[in-house]
Design a protein around this motif. Structure first.
Motif, mmCIF file in Angstrom:
data_model
loop_
_atom_site.group_PDB
_atom_site.id
_atom_site.type_symbol
_atom_site.label_atom_id
_atom_site.label_comp_id
_atom_site.label_asym_id
_atom_site.label_seq_id
_atom_site.Cartn_x
_atom_site.Cartn_y
_atom_site.Cartn_z
ATOM 1 N N PHE A 158 0.198 -0.203 6.609
ATOM 2 C CA PHE A 158 0.309 0.162 5.090
ATOM 3 C C PHE A 158 1.826 -0.349 4.581
ATOM 4 O O PHE A 158 2.193 -0.288 3.500
ATOM 5 N N GLY A 202 -8.077 3.761 7.700
ATOM 6 C CA GLY A 202 -7.069 4.009 8.333
ATOM 7 C C GLY A 202 -7.071 5.703 8.625
ATOM 8 O O GLY A 202 -8.387 6.153 8.625
ATOM 9 N N THR A 225 1.840 5.595 -2.636
ATOM 10 C CA THR A 225 2.172 7.046 -2.117
ATOM 11 C C THR A 225 3.536 7.298 -2.530
ATOM 12 O O THR A 225 3.915 8.329 -3.324
ATOM 13 N N ASP A 276 -4.784 4.784 4.144
ATOM 14 C CA ASP A 276 -3.452 4.379 4.981
ATOM 15 C C ASP A 276 -3.532 3.503 6.171
ATOM 16 O O ASP A 276 -3.572 4.007 7.261
ATOM 17 N N THR A 300 0.752 -1.290 -0.009
ATOM 18 C CA THR A 300 0.058 0.292 0.223
ATOM 19 C C THR A 300 0.876 1.410 0.031
ATOM 20 O O THR A 300 0.660 2.301 -0.876
ATOM 21 N N LEU A 301 1.741 1.415 0.933
ATOM 22 C CA LEU A 301 2.637 2.665 0.756
ATOM 23 C C LEU A 301 3.292 3.025 -0.310
ATOM 24 O O LEU A 301 3.747 4.089 -0.522
ATOM 25 N N ARG A 333 0.306 3.629 14.562
ATOM 26 C CA ARG A 333 0.138 2.463 13.796
ATOM 27 C C ARG A 333 0.462 1.167 14.612
ATOM 28 O O ARG A 333 0.252 0.093 13.742
#
Lengths: 490, 425
Positions: free
Chosen positions: A162, A177, A145, A158, A141-142, A344
């Motif tokens: 992530f 998120g 970005t 997020d 996922t990260l 997180r």
């Protein structure tokens, strides 16, 4: 705990399974016809059949399931099609899997199955001119970005995981998120999907007509296997400010949240954690969080106009102070980053309290937050279990977690407590899942949440797209033959 | 993670292993921190996967030979330990597991001979030096040699330096501010004798008397991490006899791997008679950068001369310093304290360089892939100099940076300081 499935052993409690799949030593050749067929079609690199390999594709971040018969690591949509068709020919169910960081048992097989793990389908393209990215399901996922940022764009959803979780898993669970309070969840950023259905046919769908893409998102791999997604990107806000507030009681934190939003603040992120979470995090990161506070909230306001950003933060600050909280502004971006890293890490850091947990993912109206967090706190205190609360409180999305040790504490009692918590949410007009899905963990509670006619409608949808019931069986929908879950609260 | 590990029959090391398995909540936060997961993309070559495999073997559900290939691929870099929010002591688990499982391994005669040679040569600086010299002459033959021999030859420097015996005692310059003991190291004495020479000069310059106690030996980490537990115990006890912690302000190592090994002694001796002694010993152990950083923070580190020209330094975190010992800030602070030094961070900085003890010899292909990736990441920052605090990383990075055609010097952090003190940086 989720009830045991009727068609296979679940390695949840003590992991002393009697599964036939266990044997002293594998001889190196495929152990069943399906694995042999897949190896013939896809080659040995993409097919895992040894016990040591298959054992590792039976769990997610909350649950252990049944050891799969074989695992395919596809590198293309064509590989997925071949795998689905081979499983269909062998009469074996198919379970899709991303990084296995899910928290509702979604990717843990509930019976002997073919696991299709997407971690090698990692192609990612960014199209800045149309503010979109096209990602295969195995993309972390990260990374979306990270790839978009040089073009002045970001991908807002997020989830706490992530750095680990994949886009495919996010889509399957419709992950949220912290950013989702202001910016929306995964599903809000999807413009098109490619998926493989239960028969092995490939479809490309957009968000119009029957919004089939919307149906696939959050369906936890029970309606189709997503093989590509077109994702919307946005420019990041120019300014962000971060605030931490702590309270002597959890209800006060919830009151502050309700008041701040009622006053007109639209924070980018608004999260909370109770004392047990703060202490688990402190043990890990040593940030100097207030260990004695019963609740901590973390807030970001953001935007392109600094006056608005600081003005909104002031609204939150005033609401916190009025509710009896003590506020502190992050001095610089580094301090803000550290606070968000703390947030997180809550979920996994809770493992420091007890080795196992039942994770809730309820969403309630913001106006009901003070009552809900207090009622849940009281249920926890009365139960004798370690019950902790944290979550996206600005969305009304709470994660009460019951920590326990199955060797000394009763999983049945844990399940009962989880059920009572779910009923609190439902009584206040809430729902069972905000971002983690129903999976197996909350499947039993679906009969409380939905009326029989609605459940039947969901079953009709499932039948329409997966007539033989081969896609991720045992998830989301309770078995119609036994509407009374065996562990249901009396 | 729930388990049925028979702790009672496994003894004290069984407790260590069961505790680690217990602590894992299988969240997967370790996956992006794992070098082999980054290369292979499959669960059984990730920390979470390996914990499950070890658990299954210990519980008797999985045969050791089935799990072994995946466990053998673990570098022991402990990147996962840093990334783990649940505090799983993965390093203790894999080390204890290797010690427990090694006697049950069926290894080929060639494999056994290789392991024996490594474990005999590494801890014996003179023998290692002779071997390195022989290897240096064999280097031109590398292309026609089997892969098992090519790996180690590739890592040897073009010219193996002459041995420089270190004095038993190095006096403090000026007023004596402290007295420390130094672990001289094994392979490092043969491959990079200047690491110790620079360490002695820098400490002396800061008023620290340095003793290199007689009778010391290898820290035992290589033996321990390859599962040769009896050999490791012998080496550990030798050092406990040689270093009396009461005699020194600190016991220093300038090799991250060795320092981590020394700090591990209480775990190695857990449940054995010398455990208390090991605790007292380990409490005094510091990496050279930690100790010097203490002087810096105390305001008593002698200032260096500035670099002659502005210098971009890429600092590489040795896994056994950053992850195993948690030392990240100290070396950076020391380098930044040199006027003219611009410290740059390396992309994917937390990912192992692939050296990892004997990994280059045992998993040459993966080691080379990681070495190449690390060198690309470092050279991408266009540094004038590369600094690190471990001999293993040093040889690996130097070898791969050269292979990519770059002449950038690779130095130990303390060598950089030493040059700065002499005005030669």
């Amino acid at each position: 705990m989720p009830r045991p499935p009727t068609d296979g052993p679940v390695e949840k409690q003590a992991l002393t399974t009697t599964s036939e799949a266990r044997k002293p030593r594998s001889d190196g050749s495929p152990t069943n016809a399906l694995a042999a067929d897949l190896t013939r079609q896809l080659g040995p690199r993409k097919v895992l059949h040894q016990l040591s390999e298959r054992l590792n594709y039976r769990y997610d971040a909350i649950q252990f399931g049944v050891t799969p018969l074989a695992v395919v690591l596809p590198e293309s949509t064509a590989d997925v099609v071949a795998a689905v068709k081979a499983a269909r020919a062998a009469g074996v169910p198919v379970v899709g899997r991303g990084a296995g960081s899910g928290l509702s048992g979604g990717s843990a097989p509930m019976q002997e199955a073919l696991v299709i793990a997407f971690t090698r389908m990692t192609a990612l393209q960014v199209f800045p001119e149309r503010r979109e990215a096209v990602a295969q399901p195995g993309v972390i996922t990260l990374k979306v970005t990270e790839a978009a940022r040089p073009h002045g764009l970001i991908y807002p959803p997020d989830p706490a995981s992530f750095r680990t979780s994949t886009i495919g898993g996010n889509l399957a669970e419709n992950a949220g998120g912290p950013m989702c309070l202001k910016y929306g969840v995964t599903g809000d950023y999807v413009t098109a999907l490619e998926f493989v259905d239960a028969a092995g046919d490939v479809h490309r769908v957009t968000r119009d007509a029957y919004d089939l893409a919307g149906l696939l998102i959050g369906s936890e791999g029970t309606l189709g296997l997503i093989t590509e997604a077109t994702l919307r990107l946005i420019p990041p806000a120019k300014f962000t400010r971060t605030l931490m507030a702590h309270f002597a009681e959890v209800g006060q934190a919830a009151e502050a949240v309700s008041a701040a939003i009622a006053a007109g603040a639209v924070p980018a992120k608004l999260e909370f954690m109770d004392r047990a979470c703060t202490n688990a995090i402190e043990d890990y990161l040593h940030l100097g969080l207030p260990r004695d506070a019963e609740a901590v909230i973390l807030v970001d306001t953001d935007g392109n106009d600094l006056d608005t950003v600081t003005g909104e933060l002031a609204l939150v600050e005033q609401a916190c102070a009025a509710a009896g909280g003590v506020t502190r502004l992050a001095r610089d971006p580094a301090e803000a980053d550290a606070l968000w890293q703390a947030r997180r890490s809550i979920s996994p850091a809770l493992g420091r309290i007890r080795p196992q947990r039942m994770n809730e993912d309820i969403v309630v109206p913001r106006s009901a937050l003070p009552d809900v967090v207090r009622e849940i706190r009281a249920l926890g205190d009365a139960s004798g279990f370690h019950l902790v609360q944290f979550g996206h409180i600005g969305d009304g999305n709470l994660h009460p977690n019951i920590m326990f040790d199955p060797r000394t504490e009763s999983p049945q009692a844990v399940h009962d407590l989880a059920h009572r918590i779910a009923l609190v949410a439902l009584r206040h007009g809430g729902v069972l899942s905000g971002e983690h899905g129903i999976g197996t963990m909350k499947r039993d509670f679906m009969t409380d949440a939905l009326d029989p006619a609605t459940l039947d409608a969901l079953r009709d949808v499932k039948r329409a797209l997966d007539p033989a019931g081969t896609l991720n069986p045992g998830k989301i929908l309770p078995d119609p033959q036994t509407p009374e879950a065996p562990h249901a609260h009396p | 993670m729930n388990h049925d590990i028979p702790v009672l029959t496994l003894g004290a090391q069984g407790e260590v292993m069961a505790h680690a398995v217990d602590a894992c909540v299988h969240c997967g936060f370790c996956l992006p921190a794992c070098p082999t997961y980054a290369l292979l993309g499959d669960e059984m070559d990730s920390p979470r996967g390996r914990i499950v495999l070890m658990k299954e073997v210990l519980e008797g559900h999985l045969a050791l030979p089935d799990a072994a290939p995946h466990l053998d691929r673990c570098l022991g870099c402990q990147g996962c330990v840093t990334a783990c929010p649940s505090g799983v002591p993965y390093g203790e688990l894999i080390t204890a597991f290797r010690g427990w499982s090694e006697p049950q391994r069926a290894r080929s005669p060639l494999d056994r001979a290789k392991r024996w040679a490594i474990l005999k040569a590494l801890p014996a600086p003179k023998l290692f030096s002779v071997a390195a010299r022989l290897g240096q002459h064999a280097k031109p033959l590398a292309p026609v040699l089997p892969a098992a021999l090519r790996g180690p030859l590739d890592l040897l420097p073009e010219r193996v330096p002459a041995m420089q015996p270190s004095p038993a005692v190095t006096a403090a310059r000026g007023q004596r501010r402290g007295r420390v003991a130094l672990l001289a190291g094994c392979a490092q004495q043969a491959l990079a004798p200047n690491f110790n020479a620079a360490t002695l000069r820098v400490l002396a310059r800061n008023g620290i008397e340095v003793v290199i106690p007689d009778g010391q030996g290898c820290c035992g980490a290589a033996a321990l991490h390859t599962g040769a537990r009896d050999e490791a115990l012998r080496l550990v006890r030798t050092n406990l006899r040689a270093f009396n912690p009461d005699d020194y302000d600190a016991i220093l190592s300038n090799a991250a791997g060795c320092g981590a090994g020394l700090k591990e002694y209480p775990v190695v001796l857990h449940g054995l008679p010398d455990e208390a002694q090991a605790r007292a010993f380990a409490a005094k152990v510091q990496d050279i950068s930690e100790y010097l950083h203490g002087l810096l923070q105390g305001g008593i580190l002698e200032p260096t001369l500035p670099a002659r020209t502005p210098l971009k330094v890429a600092y590489h975190d040795a896994c056994h310093l950053a992850h195993a010992q948690g030392v990240k800030a100290a070396p950076r602070a020391l380098l930044r304290a040199i006027p003219g030094v611009d410290l740059v961070e390396i992309p994917e900085g937390d990912l192992c360089c692939g050296s990892a003890g004997t990994y280059n010899l045992e998993q040459p292909e993966l080691a080379a892939q990681l070495g190449g990736r690390k060198a690309r990441n470092i050279l991408g920052t266009a540094p004038d100099l590369i600094a690190s605090g471990n001999i293993g990383c040093h040889t690996q990075i130097q070898s791969h940076v050269r292979r990519q055609g770059s002449p950038v010097p690779v130095m130990h952090t303390v060598e950089v300081l030493d040059l700065a003190y002499r005005g030669e940086l």
